[in-house]
Design a protein around this motif. Sequence first.
Motif, PDB file in Angstrom:
ATOM      1  N   UNK A  24      -7.859  -9.219   5.878  1.00  0.00           N
ATOM      2  CA  UNK A  24      -9.190  -9.314   5.265  1.00  0.00           C
ATOM      3  C   UNK A  24     -10.024  -8.047   5.432  1.00  0.00           C
ATOM      4  N   UNK A  25      -9.692  -7.235   6.425  1.00  0.00           N
ATOM      5  CA  UNK A  25     -10.453  -6.008   6.681  1.00  0.00           C
ATOM      6  C   UNK A  25      -9.770  -4.777   6.105  1.00  0.00           C
ATOM      7  N   UNK A  26      -8.640  -4.975   5.425  1.00  0.00           N
ATOM      8  CA  UNK A  26      -7.889  -3.831   4.905  1.00  0.00           C
ATOM      9  C   UNK A  26      -8.686  -3.070   3.856  1.00  0.00           C
ATOM     10  N   UNK A  27      -9.400  -3.784   2.988  1.00  0.00           N
ATOM     11  CA  UNK A  27     -10.169  -3.092   1.948  1.00  0.00           C
ATOM     12  C   UNK A  27     -11.249  -2.202   2.562  1.00  0.00           C
ATOM     13  N   UNK A  28     -11.887  -2.688   3.640  1.00  0.00           N
ATOM     14  CA  UNK A  28     -12.886  -1.867   4.333  1.00  0.00           C
ATOM     15  C   UNK A  28     -12.231  -0.635   4.949  1.00  0.00           C
ATOM     16  N   UNK A  29     -11.047  -0.812   5.519  1.00  0.00           N
ATOM     17  CA  UNK A  29     -10.307   0.314   6.104  1.00  0.00           C
ATOM     18  C   UNK A  29      -9.940   1.335   5.031  1.00  0.00           C
ATOM     19  N   UNK A  30      -9.492   0.849   3.878  1.00  0.00           N
ATOM     20  CA  UNK A  30      -9.149   1.754   2.790  1.00  0.00           C
ATOM     21  C   UNK A  30     -10.372   2.525   2.306  1.00  0.00           C
ATOM     22  N   UNK A  31     -11.515   1.857   2.248  1.00  0.00           N
ATOM     23  CA  UNK A  31     -12.751   2.538   1.843  1.00  0.00           C
ATOM     24  C   UNK A  31     -13.105   3.642   2.829  1.00  0.00           C
ATOM     25  N   UNK A  32     -12.890   3.385   4.119  1.00  0.00           N
ATOM     26  CA  UNK A  32     -13.197   4.404   5.131  1.00  0.00           C
ATOM     27  C   UNK A  32     -12.274   5.612   5.015  1.00  0.00           C
ATOM     28  N   UNK A  33     -11.107   5.412   4.394  1.00  0.00           N
ATOM     29  CA  UNK A  33     -10.171   6.521   4.176  1.00  0.00           C
ATOM     30  C   UNK A  33     -10.421   7.222   2.845  1.00  0.00           C
ATOM     31  N   UNK A  40      -7.962   0.311  -4.141  1.00  0.00           N
ATOM     32  CA  UNK A  40      -7.921  -0.882  -3.288  1.00  0.00           C
ATOM     33  C   UNK A  40      -7.278  -2.040  -4.046  1.00  0.00           C
ATOM     34  N   UNK A  41      -7.665  -2.205  -5.304  1.00  0.00           N
ATOM     35  CA  UNK A  41      -7.044  -3.243  -6.115  1.00  0.00           C
ATOM     36  C   UNK A  41      -5.573  -2.988  -6.343  1.00  0.00           C
ATOM     37  N   UNK A  42      -5.219  -1.702  -6.507  1.00  0.00           N
ATOM     38  CA  UNK A  42      -3.811  -1.345  -6.711  1.00  0.00           C
ATOM     39  C   UNK A  42      -2.973  -1.701  -5.487  1.00  0.00           C
ATOM     40  N   UNK A  43      -3.530  -1.530  -4.278  1.00  0.00           N
ATOM     41  CA  UNK A  43      -2.772  -1.859  -3.067  1.00  0.00           C
ATOM     42  C   UNK A  43      -2.450  -3.345  -3.011  1.00  0.00           C
ATOM     43  N   UNK A  44      -3.399  -4.184  -3.459  1.00  0.00           N
ATOM     44  CA  UNK A  44      -3.142  -5.627  -3.499  1.00  0.00           C
ATOM     45  C   UNK A  44      -2.087  -5.956  -4.547  1.00  0.00           C
ATOM     46  N   UNK A  45      -2.194  -5.324  -5.713  1.00  0.00           N
ATOM     47  CA  UNK A  45      -1.218  -5.567  -6.772  1.00  0.00           C
ATOM     48  C   UNK A  45       0.164  -5.059  -6.374  1.00  0.00           C
ATOM     49  N   UNK A  46       0.205  -3.952  -5.635  1.00  0.00           N
ATOM     50  CA  UNK A  46       1.476  -3.399  -5.180  1.00  0.00           C
ATOM     51  C   UNK A  46       2.199  -4.390  -4.282  1.00  0.00           C
ATOM     52  N   UNK A  47       1.451  -4.995  -3.356  1.00  0.00           N
ATOM     53  CA  UNK A  47       2.032  -5.983  -2.443  1.00  0.00           C
ATOM     54  C   UNK A  47       2.524  -7.203  -3.216  1.00  0.00           C
ATOM     55  N   UNK A  48       1.658  -7.711  -4.105  1.00  0.00           N
ATOM     56  CA  UNK A  48       2.031  -8.906  -4.872  1.00  0.00           C
ATOM     57  C   UNK A  48       3.221  -8.631  -5.778  1.00  0.00           C
ATOM     58  N   UNK A  49       3.263  -7.435  -6.380  1.00  0.00           N
ATOM     59  CA  UNK A  49       4.385  -7.094  -7.246  1.00  0.00           C
ATOM     60  C   UNK A  49       5.695  -7.001  -6.482  1.00  0.00           C
ATOM     61  N   UNK A  50       5.632  -6.409  -5.273  1.00  0.00           N
ATOM     62  CA  UNK A  50       6.837  -6.315  -4.444  1.00  0.00           C
ATOM     63  C   UNK A  50       7.317  -7.701  -4.025  1.00  0.00           C
ATOM     64  N   UNK A  51       6.369  -8.582  -3.669  1.00  0.00           N
ATOM     65  CA  UNK A  51       6.726  -9.955  -3.320  1.00  0.00           C
ATOM     66  C   UNK A  51       7.360 -10.671  -4.503  1.00  0.00           C
ATOM     67  N   UNK A  90      -3.783   7.382   6.729  1.00  0.00           N
ATOM     68  CA  UNK A  90      -3.471   8.056   5.477  1.00  0.00           C
ATOM     69  C   UNK A  90      -3.348   7.026   4.371  1.00  0.00           C
ATOM     70  N   UNK A  91      -3.952   7.308   3.225  1.00  0.00           N
ATOM     71  CA  UNK A  91      -3.873   6.379   2.095  1.00  0.00           C
ATOM     72  C   UNK A  91      -2.441   6.198   1.622  1.00  0.00           C
TER      73      UNK A  91
END
Length: 411
Positions: A24-33, A40-51, A90-91
Motif C-alpha cells: 500500500x505504501x509502494x506508490x508513495x515510495x515510487x513518488x519519492x524516487x 506508478x500506474x505502469x508498475x501496477x499494470x506490469x505486476x498484474x500483466x506478469x501474473x 532505483x525506479x
Amino acid sequence: MAFDPTWVYAISFMDLFAVSLSIPLLSTHLRSLGASHMLIGFSSSLYAGAQLISGPIIGSWSDRKGRQMVLLTSLIICVISYVFLGMLKSLVVVLVIRLILGIFKHIQVLTRTIVADQIPSEEQSRVSGRLTALSSAGFIIGPVIGGHLAELENGFTYLCYLTALLFALNIAMTYLFLPDCPKAQLPDETETIREKKKCASFKEEMICAVRDLADIDWAMYWDIFALKFLMGISQAIFFSNYFLNVQETYNVSPKWTGYTISFQGIVGASAGLLAGWVDQKLYKNDLSFRQRNLHGFIIMAVAYTGLLFSPTLFLFMLWTIPLRASCAILRIVGTDMILKRGSATQRGSLVGTGNSISNIARLVAPLLAGFMGDLYGTNTSALLSTIISVLGIILLLTTKQHTPPVRTKAH
C-alpha cells in the motif's frame, strides 16, 4: 506426515500480511524516487500483466513438479526480491522486482490448490472459507502496522526487510509441515501422471507445463471464468480510486478512509468463516452452483446501487457489509466450481488460470474507471460496478449450468 490445514492457513495469512505491510505504501515510495503518476500506474499494470501470463504456467508446473517445491521456489524468490526492494533506491530496480514478483508470486493459488489436493470435496467449502477469512485478516492488520512503521526514517526499507523475514518464516513452515502428501488418484489418471514425470530439466518442465495447458478442455470452464471476470472487474473498478472517491464524496481524512478498508476486511473475513455453514444450510442441493452465484450477484448489484446513492459515510459503510460478504462467498464458490468440475491432475493449471482472469480484470478496471471518472465524476465507479453485476445476473439466467460429477477423496 498427516496433512494439517492449520499450516496452510498460517502460510496464507502470513503471505497477505507481509504484502500488505509494504505494497500500500509502494506508490508513495515510487513518488519519492521521482516517478510520475503514469509510471506508478505502469508498475501496477506490469505486476498484474506478469501474473496474468504466468499464473496458468506456474499452476501447471505445480501439477507436474509438486506443490511444495513450486511453493518453496516462489517464497525464496519473494525473500530475495523484497531484500533488494528495500536496499536499492532505483525506479528501474523497483520495476524489475515488480515484474519478477508478478511472475513467481502465486502463493495464494498454490495454497488453495494444496487444500483441493488434500481435503475431501464435501469439506472444501468450509476449509476454503476459513482460508479466505484468515488470509483476509492479513490485510486488516498489515496496513495499520505498515502505516506506523512508514513514519520512521527509512521506514519503507524496514518494511521491505520485515516482509522478507515473514516470507522466510513461510519457507520454514512450508518445508517442515507441507510436504507433498500422497494425493487421491482417479483410475484414468495413472497414465497421465506417469507421462508428466518424463520432463527432467527446468527448461523442459516449463515447456511441458505450457504444453499441458493445451490439453485442457477450456470450453468446459468458460462460464466459470466469465463469472470470475465480471465479479473481479466490478470489484476492481469500485476500489480502483477508492481512497480518492471516499475522501471527495464524504470529506474524510485518509486515516478514516483506511479504517473503512479495515472494516470491510473484517466483514470479508467473517463471511469467509461462515461460508461452509451457509453452503451446508442453504445450498446443499445446489450442485451446479447456480443459486449461489445468482444470489451473490443479486446482492452485489443491490449493494453497489446502495453505495451509489449513499448520502452519508454511515450508510456507505452499511452497504459495504452485503457487498464484501457476497464478494467473499462468490470467490470461494468460483474456486469450488473449478475444482469440482476439473481433473485432479489439472488443478494447479485451472486455479492459476482463474487467478489470471482476475488479473485481466485488474488490468482493465483502472483504465475504465479513470476514463469514466474524468468524463462523469468520481461516483461513476459504483454505477459501472452495478451494471457489470447485472450482466452477471443476466449471464446466469440465460445460460445452462453444468452439473459436475461428485468426486470424493479416497483414503
